[in-house]
Design a protein around this motif. Structure first.
Motif, PDB file in Angstrom:
ATOM      1  N   GLY A 180       0.814  -1.072   0.046  1.00 40.31           N
ATOM      2  CA  GLY A 180      -0.090  -0.101  -0.054  1.00 40.31           C
ATOM      3  C   GLY A 180       0.904   1.218  -0.133  1.00 40.31           C
ATOM      4  N   TRP A 181       1.842   1.058   0.961  1.00 41.07           N
ATOM      5  CA  TRP A 181       2.946   2.374   0.955  1.00 41.07           C
ATOM      6  C   TRP A 181       3.354   2.656  -0.690  1.00 41.07           C
ATOM      7  CZ3 TRP A 181       7.522   3.771  -0.364  1.00 41.07           C
ATOM      8  CH2 TRP A 181       8.241   4.894  -0.033  1.00 41.07           C
ATOM      9  N   ALA A 182       3.987   1.704  -1.110  1.00 44.76           N
ATOM     10  CA  ALA A 182       4.498   1.618  -2.603  1.00 44.76           C
ATOM     11  C   ALA A 182       3.540   2.321  -3.549  1.00 44.76           C
ATOM     12  CB  ALA A 182       5.082   0.298  -2.938  1.00 44.76           C
ATOM     13  N   THR A 183       2.385   1.661  -3.788  1.00 46.99           N
ATOM     14  CA  THR A 183       1.276   2.131  -4.514  1.00 46.99           C
ATOM     15  C   THR A 183       0.997   3.578  -4.350  1.00 46.99           C
ATOM     16  OG1 THR A 183       0.112   0.120  -4.255  1.00 46.99           O
ATOM     17  CG2 THR A 183      -1.030   1.883  -5.159  1.00 46.99           C
ATOM     18  N   ALA A 184       1.318   4.129  -2.996  1.00 48.90           N
ATOM     19  CA  ALA A 184       1.074   5.578  -2.928  1.00 48.90           C
ATOM     20  C   ALA A 184       2.132   6.499  -3.168  1.00 48.90           C
ATOM     21  CB  ALA A 184       0.585   6.051  -1.485  1.00 48.90           C
ATOM     22  N   HIS A 185       3.366   5.853  -3.363  1.00 51.20           N
ATOM     23  CA  HIS A 185       4.544   6.369  -3.796  1.00 51.20           C
ATOM     24  C   HIS A 185       5.152   5.820  -4.831  1.00 51.20           C
ATOM     25  CE1 HIS A 185       3.993   7.076   0.604  1.00 51.20           C
ATOM     26  NE2 HIS A 185       4.777   8.323   0.463  1.00 51.20           N
ATOM     27  N   PRO A 186       4.517   5.963  -6.021  1.00 50.51           N
ATOM     28  CA  PRO A 186       4.911   5.325  -7.400  1.00 50.51           C
ATOM     29  C   PRO A 186       6.444   5.479  -7.567  1.00 50.51           C
ATOM     30  CG  PRO A 186       3.020   6.454  -7.642  1.00 50.51           C
ATOM     31  CD  PRO A 186       3.492   6.733  -6.498  1.00 50.51           C
ATOM     32  N   VAL A 227       8.604  -2.193  -5.664  1.00 49.04           N
ATOM     33  CA  VAL A 227       8.391  -0.734  -6.559  1.00 49.04           C
ATOM     34  C   VAL A 227       7.051  -0.713  -6.988  1.00 49.04           C
ATOM     35  CG1 VAL A 227       9.207   0.561  -8.123  1.00 49.04           C
ATOM     36  CG2 VAL A 227      10.872  -0.481  -6.708  1.00 49.04           C
ATOM     37  N   ALA A 228       6.254   0.152  -6.878  1.00 48.28           N
ATOM     38  CA  ALA A 228       4.991   0.271  -7.646  1.00 48.28           C
ATOM     39  C   ALA A 228       5.110   1.208  -8.928  1.00 48.28           C
ATOM     40  CB  ALA A 228       3.699   0.889  -6.775  1.00 48.28           C
TER      41      ALA A 228
END
Length: 387
Positions: A180-186, A227-228
């Motif tokens: 979820g954090w990675a998705t919020a910080h592409p 990584v997102a």
């Protein structure tokens, strides 16, 4: 966290060997970025013992206790036992000594696993933007993440989190949060690090209660990098090696909340781990429920899952999951191999299996995998991934 399943026509393209099961996917939700695994690494402590060597070190002669060790499907484990006395036996350690051991081993193994993970991902420590540390074998304040940032010279502005005390399932709980954090910080690099110094949770006695635990756990750390980014067409020139993380599902079994626990033993004056002998069957009976929930709405069936990465919780746990999910021994080859070579390394076990699958290099674009962990609660955690 839930991530889109892309329309089959975009996923499949002209990829040779793309599987028919992809055509059953149904799209739901809307997100433009997809967290994916870009690297994995592991580490263990320097000294390993066979099960017979551990029995001898503990001076255990009871045939029933010895049979628990020798029928565990474990050949070797990495352990850091107290020094031997003149008779070759190991004396119990105080709780303070065990906490010191946890701190030392978690830092050493954690740093090694983190470096190995970043090397596999082609990244540097300076690229790290979020570090989540998981452990259940000791308590630290400040947490392991802060100590590693200081020890390794990681950017002081690196975001961090610590998950403590959730047990063997915690690696997937952390992966869920960090995805979820990675998705919020592409585009920003995040790492989940599981560091379990199980030697710091060892009770040196010969009781049957202790034997169930002492026969099973080993020291180990494992890290996975996320990584997102926007998901490329499968098989295209920019296709990543690692899988996208698509979905999570959990199941807690409240009636078995005391079946796995790590709590204070007043007679020993230290923390002690307890495993109910019935826990493999309780976990096995609920495995089907949570996997079906994981696959609900995806158009996938269990038979469509090509890769199963299950927690190496013990021989009976693995057998119960295999029977209840209708898996083959090949499906759990890495789970069984990790148990054989390292024992149960708690929250990082499934990442040890993932690392072996990654090295094996048999995954193909479009294939699906299920990650599964079990632990106190009693809890089963699952994740669906796609290469």
């Amino acid at each position: 966290m839930t991530v889109d399943f892309a329309p089959p026509e975009r996923l499949l393209g002209e990829v040779p060997g793309a599987e028919l099961h992809n055509t059953r996917l149904t799209a739901y939700g809307r997100t433009s970025v997809h967290p994916r695994i870009v690297g994995v690494g592991s580490a263990v402590t320097p000294t390993s013992y066979t099960q017979r060597e551990v029995l001898d070190a503990c001076g255990i002669s009871d045939p029933k206790v010895r049979s628990v060790f020798l029928n565990s499907a474990i050949e070797r484990r990495n352990l850091t036992l107290p020094p031997a006395d003149a008779d070759g036996l190991r004396a119990p350690e105080s709780q303070g000594d065990l906490l010191d051991k946890h701190k030392t081993l978690a830092l050493e193994m954690g740093a090694e696993a983190l470096r190995a993970c970043l090397k596999r991902a082609g990244r540097e420590l300076s690229d790290l933007r979020h570090l989540c540390c998981v452990t259940s074998t000791g308590f630290l304040t400040p947490g392991l993440s802060a100590l590693l940032i200081r020890e390794l010279g990681i950017d002081r502005h690196c975001s961090r989190s610590d998950i403590v005390g959730m047990g063997c399932n915690a690696g997937l709980n952390a992966l869920n949060v960090v995805a979820g954090w990675a998705t919020a910080h592409p585009g920003e690099l995040a790492v989940v690090l599981c560091a379990e110094a199980c030697s710091a949770a060892y009770a040196m006695d010969s009781t049957m209660r202790t034997a169930v635990v002492n026969s099973l756990f080993g020291d180990g750390a494992a890290a996975v990098a996320l990584v997102a980014d926007r998901a490329p067409v499968l098989g295209g020139p920019d296709a990543p090696r690692g899988p996208s993380v698509l979905k999570f599902a959990s199941c807690i079994i409240p009636e078995a909340v005391d079946a796995m626990r790590y709590d204070w033993d007043r007679s020993l004056e230290r923390f002690s781990f307890f495993l109910d002998p019935q826990i493999p069957y309780v976990v096995g009976a609920h495995a089907e429920l949570v996997v079906d929930r994981l696959l609900a709405g995806t158009g996938l069936r269990r038979s469509d899952i090509r890769h199963w990465l299950v927690h190496s919780g013990g021989k009976k746990v693995i057998d119960a999951v295999v029977v209840n999910l209708g898996l083959t021994r090949h499906d759990v080859r890495h789970t069984v191999g990790v148990l054989r070579d390292h024992g149960n390394v708690s929250s990082g076990s499934f990442l040890f299996s993932y690392e072996r699958l990654d090295v094996e290099a048999v995954t193909r674009p479009g294939e699906y995998g299920v990650l599964m962990t079990m632990g106190p609660g009693s809890t089963i955690e699952t994740a669906l991934v796609r290469w």
